[in-house]
Design an enzyme around this catalytic site. Structure first.
Site, PDB file in Angstrom:
ATOM      1  CB  CYS A   1      -0.953   0.004   1.189  1.00 38.15           C
ATOM      2  SG  CYS A   1      -2.198  -1.271   1.033  1.00 38.15           S
TER       3      CYS A   1
ATOM      4  CG  HIS B   1      -3.306   3.257   0.908  1.00 40.67           C
ATOM      5  ND1 HIS B   1      -3.567   2.783  -0.342  1.00 40.67           N
ATOM      6  CD2 HIS B   1      -3.504   2.211   1.758  1.00 40.67           C
ATOM      7  CE1 HIS B   1      -3.891   1.499  -0.270  1.00 40.67           C
ATOM      8  NE2 HIS B   1      -3.864   1.140   1.001  1.00 40.67           N
TER       9      HIS B   1
ATOM     10  CG  ASN C   1      -6.395  -1.364  -0.314  1.00 38.11           C
ATOM     11  OD1 ASN C   1      -5.616  -0.851  -1.115  1.00 38.11           O
ATOM     12  ND2 ASN C   1      -5.992  -1.869   0.842  1.00 38.11           N
TER      13      ASN C   1
HETATM   14  N1  ACO Z   1     -18.531  -9.966   5.992  1.00 37.52           N
HETATM   15  C1  ACO Z   1     -19.127 -10.311   7.147  1.00 37.52           C
HETATM   16  N2  ACO Z   1     -18.449 -10.599   8.278  1.00 37.52           N
HETATM   17  C2  ACO Z   1     -17.110 -10.511   8.245  1.00 37.52           C
HETATM   18  C3  ACO Z   1     -16.416 -10.153   7.071  1.00 37.52           C
HETATM   19  C4  ACO Z   1     -17.174  -9.886   5.911  1.00 37.52           C
HETATM   20  N3  ACO Z   1     -16.600  -9.524   4.746  1.00 37.52           N
HETATM   21  N4  ACO Z   1     -15.090 -10.139   7.340  1.00 37.52           N
HETATM   22  C5  ACO Z   1     -14.946 -10.480   8.640  1.00 37.52           C
HETATM   23  N5  ACO Z   1     -16.162 -10.715   9.184  1.00 37.52           N
HETATM   24  C6  ACO Z   1     -16.472 -11.066  10.569  1.00 37.52           C
HETATM   25  C7  ACO Z   1     -15.337 -11.778  11.232  1.00 37.52           C
HETATM   26  O1  ACO Z   1     -15.386 -13.174  10.974  1.00 37.52           O
HETATM   27  C8  ACO Z   1     -15.563 -11.450  12.693  1.00 37.52           C
HETATM   28  O2  ACO Z   1     -16.568 -12.288  13.185  1.00 37.52           O
HETATM   29  P1  ACO Z   1     -16.500 -12.847  14.707  1.00 37.52           P
HETATM   30  O3  ACO Z   1     -16.536 -11.614  15.577  1.00 37.52           O
HETATM   31  O4  ACO Z   1     -17.703 -13.698  14.786  1.00 37.52           O
HETATM   32  O5  ACO Z   1     -15.202 -13.585  14.790  1.00 37.52           O
HETATM   33  C9  ACO Z   1     -16.146 -10.029  12.656  1.00 37.52           C
HETATM   34  O6  ACO Z   1     -16.655  -9.857  11.317  1.00 37.52           O
HETATM   35  C10 ACO Z   1     -15.120  -8.953  12.935  1.00 37.52           C
HETATM   36  O7  ACO Z   1     -13.946  -9.198  12.142  1.00 37.52           O
HETATM   37  P2  ACO Z   1     -12.693  -8.259  12.185  1.00 37.52           P
HETATM   38  O8  ACO Z   1     -11.650  -8.794  11.261  1.00 37.52           O
HETATM   39  O9  ACO Z   1     -12.325  -7.985  13.609  1.00 37.52           O
HETATM   40  O10 ACO Z   1     -13.303  -6.915  11.536  1.00 37.52           O
HETATM   41  P3  ACO Z   1     -12.797  -5.437  11.658  1.00 37.52           P
HETATM   42  O11 ACO Z   1     -13.811  -4.628  12.341  1.00 37.52           O
HETATM   43  O12 ACO Z   1     -11.395  -5.350  12.143  1.00 37.52           O
HETATM   44  O13 ACO Z   1     -12.787  -4.965  10.120  1.00 37.52           O
HETATM   45  C11 ACO Z   1     -11.233  -4.641   8.314  1.00 37.52           C
HETATM   46  C12 ACO Z   1     -11.991  -5.643   9.171  1.00 37.52           C
HETATM   47  C13 ACO Z   1     -12.234  -3.818   7.530  1.00 37.52           C
HETATM   48  C14 ACO Z   1     -10.380  -5.394   7.338  1.00 37.52           C
HETATM   49  C15 ACO Z   1     -10.381  -3.694   9.195  1.00 37.52           C
HETATM   50  O14 ACO Z   1      -9.724  -4.430  10.184  1.00 37.52           O
HETATM   51  C16 ACO Z   1      -9.361  -2.881   8.451  1.00 37.52           C
HETATM   52  O15 ACO Z   1      -9.694  -2.024   7.655  1.00 37.52           O
HETATM   53  N6  ACO Z   1      -8.064  -3.097   8.733  1.00 37.52           N
HETATM   54  C17 ACO Z   1      -6.978  -2.303   8.107  1.00 37.52           C
HETATM   55  C18 ACO Z   1      -6.793  -2.558   6.636  1.00 37.52           C
HETATM   56  C19 ACO Z   1      -5.563  -1.834   6.138  1.00 37.52           C
HETATM   57  O16 ACO Z   1      -5.336  -0.667   6.426  1.00 37.52           O
HETATM   58  N7  ACO Z   1      -4.702  -2.516   5.394  1.00 37.52           N
HETATM   59  C20 ACO Z   1      -3.457  -1.909   4.982  1.00 37.52           C
HETATM   60  C21 ACO Z   1      -3.325  -1.773   3.555  1.00 37.52           C
HETATM   61  S1  ACO Z   1      -3.486  -3.318   2.654  1.00 37.52           S
HETATM   62  C22 ACO Z   1      -1.875  -3.753   2.100  1.00 37.52           C
HETATM   63  O17 ACO Z   1      -0.878  -3.169   2.469  1.00 37.52           O
HETATM   64  C23 ACO Z   1      -1.783  -4.939   1.214  1.00 37.52           C
END
Ligand code: ACO
Length: 334
Positions: free
Chosen positions: A115, A261, A291
């Site tokens: 990213c 980003h 993204n």
């Molecule tokens: N649909 C429905 N439910 C989902 C989904 C989905 N697509 N994905 C995960 N869940 C569920 C999980 O299984 C979990 O369920 P549980 O509580 O029963 O175990 C629940 O939702 C919460 O999951 P989390 O992973 O904790 O969700 P979070 O609120 O953290 O959101 C997200 C996930 C959007 C990915 C977030 O963590 C995020 O944006 N992180 C940063 C991303 C980022 O900045 N990446 C850097 C750049 S990418 C790169 O460099 C390649």
């Protein structure tokens, strides 16, 4: 020492729109969950059978950027290509651009910084121009994520956020040191590499494993500790923007346009609030494209410029955070 400045911008997005509802047919997810957590409504995924790839999309964006710069391919001295989804394990996409655009035998390098890829790429180009080694550099960010994602419920936490696309910028020499790219700031923290990673294929897990059926092996798909990445992202974004402002004796009030980003709209909104920026000062397009990793900042910058949101004399701040972890910022006087 010279400065460098951006004189041409281009972007290319595949036509195929994939909505959150489309994803809910492949995996257990909902439009509501995705929008609430990420802000994303749809993304572009290359259609099966299309000729598009990171290099092909990069070439399409590059042609537009070169034309808008008022240059021809023969004026370009060097290529910097940022991607985490190259067409081949080797060689990189940079040399494919050199070939497809028929650019003599100029040098080309690939940047592998996820990213933060475009921020790193622009910084590398900036250094070559500063020293006078090159005058015009083509910088490309492109990603073809969709072919490498786990589209089952197992992969939903990662798969829903990624999109395909490409952007390109032409940088040229600027003799006025108060204009153009004022500074760039790069960081990394490899101890967190395993929080956002694809472990296969690699030189450790190579062709024999790929040839064997590995459908049940999750190491072939991106893994992310989303919450951990999120928490680090908001801290590092804020730090590296502040670092850039201090270096240039600027305050947050001097920012005309901030282009983060596009990882997650919630991250962008957190940073916006942290710096007290208005909606007019921040450009986001994640709702449409998801993204696109190394392509995201350059696609957003191009779109902002196309909409007349980048004007001469503006202070433009770019910042990114991603896998590695790596992060960085660029401060530009447009
Ligand atoms: N649909 C429905 N439910 C989902 C989904 C989905 N697509 N994905 C995960 N869940 C569920 C999980 O299984 C979990 O369920 P549980 O509580 O029963 O175990 C629940 O939702 C919460 O999951 P989390 O992973 O904790 O969700 P979070 O609120 O953290 O959101 C997200 C996930 C959007 C990915 C977030 O963590 C995020 O944006 N992180 C940063 C991303 C980022 O900045 N990446 C850097 C750049 S990418 C790169 O460099 C390649």
């Amino acid at each position: 020492m010279y400065n460098s400045k951006i004189i041409g911008l281009g972007k290319y997005l595949p036509d195929n729109v994939v909505t959150n509802d489309d994803l809910s047919k492949l995996m257990d997810t909902t439009d509501e969950w995705i929008q609430e957590r990420t802000g994303i409504k749809e993304r572009r995924w290359i259609e099966k059978g299309s000729e598009d790839s990171s290099a092909v999309m990069g070439a399409k964006a590059a042609r537009i950027a070169i034309e808008r710069a008022g240059l021809t391919k023969d004026d370009i001295d060097f290529i910097v290509f940022a991607t985490m989804t190259p067409d081949y394990y080797f060689p990189g996409c940079g040399v494919q651009i050199q070939d497809v655009l028929d650019m003599g035998t100029i040098g080309a390098i690939d940047i592998r910084n996820q990213c933060s890829g475009f921020v790193y790429a622009i910084s590398v180009a900036d250094q070559f121009i500063k020293t006078g080694m090159y005058k015009n550099i083509l910088v490309i960010g492109a990603e073809y994520h969709s072919n490498g994602l786990d589209k089952s419920t197992r992969g939903r936490g990662v798969t829903v956020i990624f999109g395909d696309g490409a952007g390109a910028a032409v940088l040229t020499r600027e003799e006025d040191n108060t204009k153009g790219i004022l500074s760039t700031h790069l960081h990394s923290q490899g101890k967190h590499a395993d929080k956002l990673i694809v472990t296969s294929p690699s030189i450790k897990h190579w062709i024999p494993e790929i040839l064997a059926s590995k459908k049940e092996d999750i190491s072939y798909f991106p893994y992310m500790d989303g919450t951990f990445v999120f928490k680090n992202a908001v801290v590092r974004f804020s730090e590296v923007i502040t670092e850039g402002l201090i270096k240039n004796n600027l305050s947050k009030d001097d920012i005309d346009l901030f282009i983060p980003h596009q990882a997650n709209l919630r991250i962008s909104q957190f940073v916006q609030q942290r710096f007290g920026l208005s909606d007019d000062q921040v450009f986001n397009n994640i709702t449409k494209y998801g993204n696109t990793t190394a392509a995201s900042i350059i696609i957003a910058l191009t779109e902002a410029w196309e909409q007349g949101k980048v004007k001469d004399g503006d202070t433009v701040v770019l910042a990114a955070f991603g896998s590695g972890f790596t992060w960085g910022s660029v401060i530009i006087k447009w």
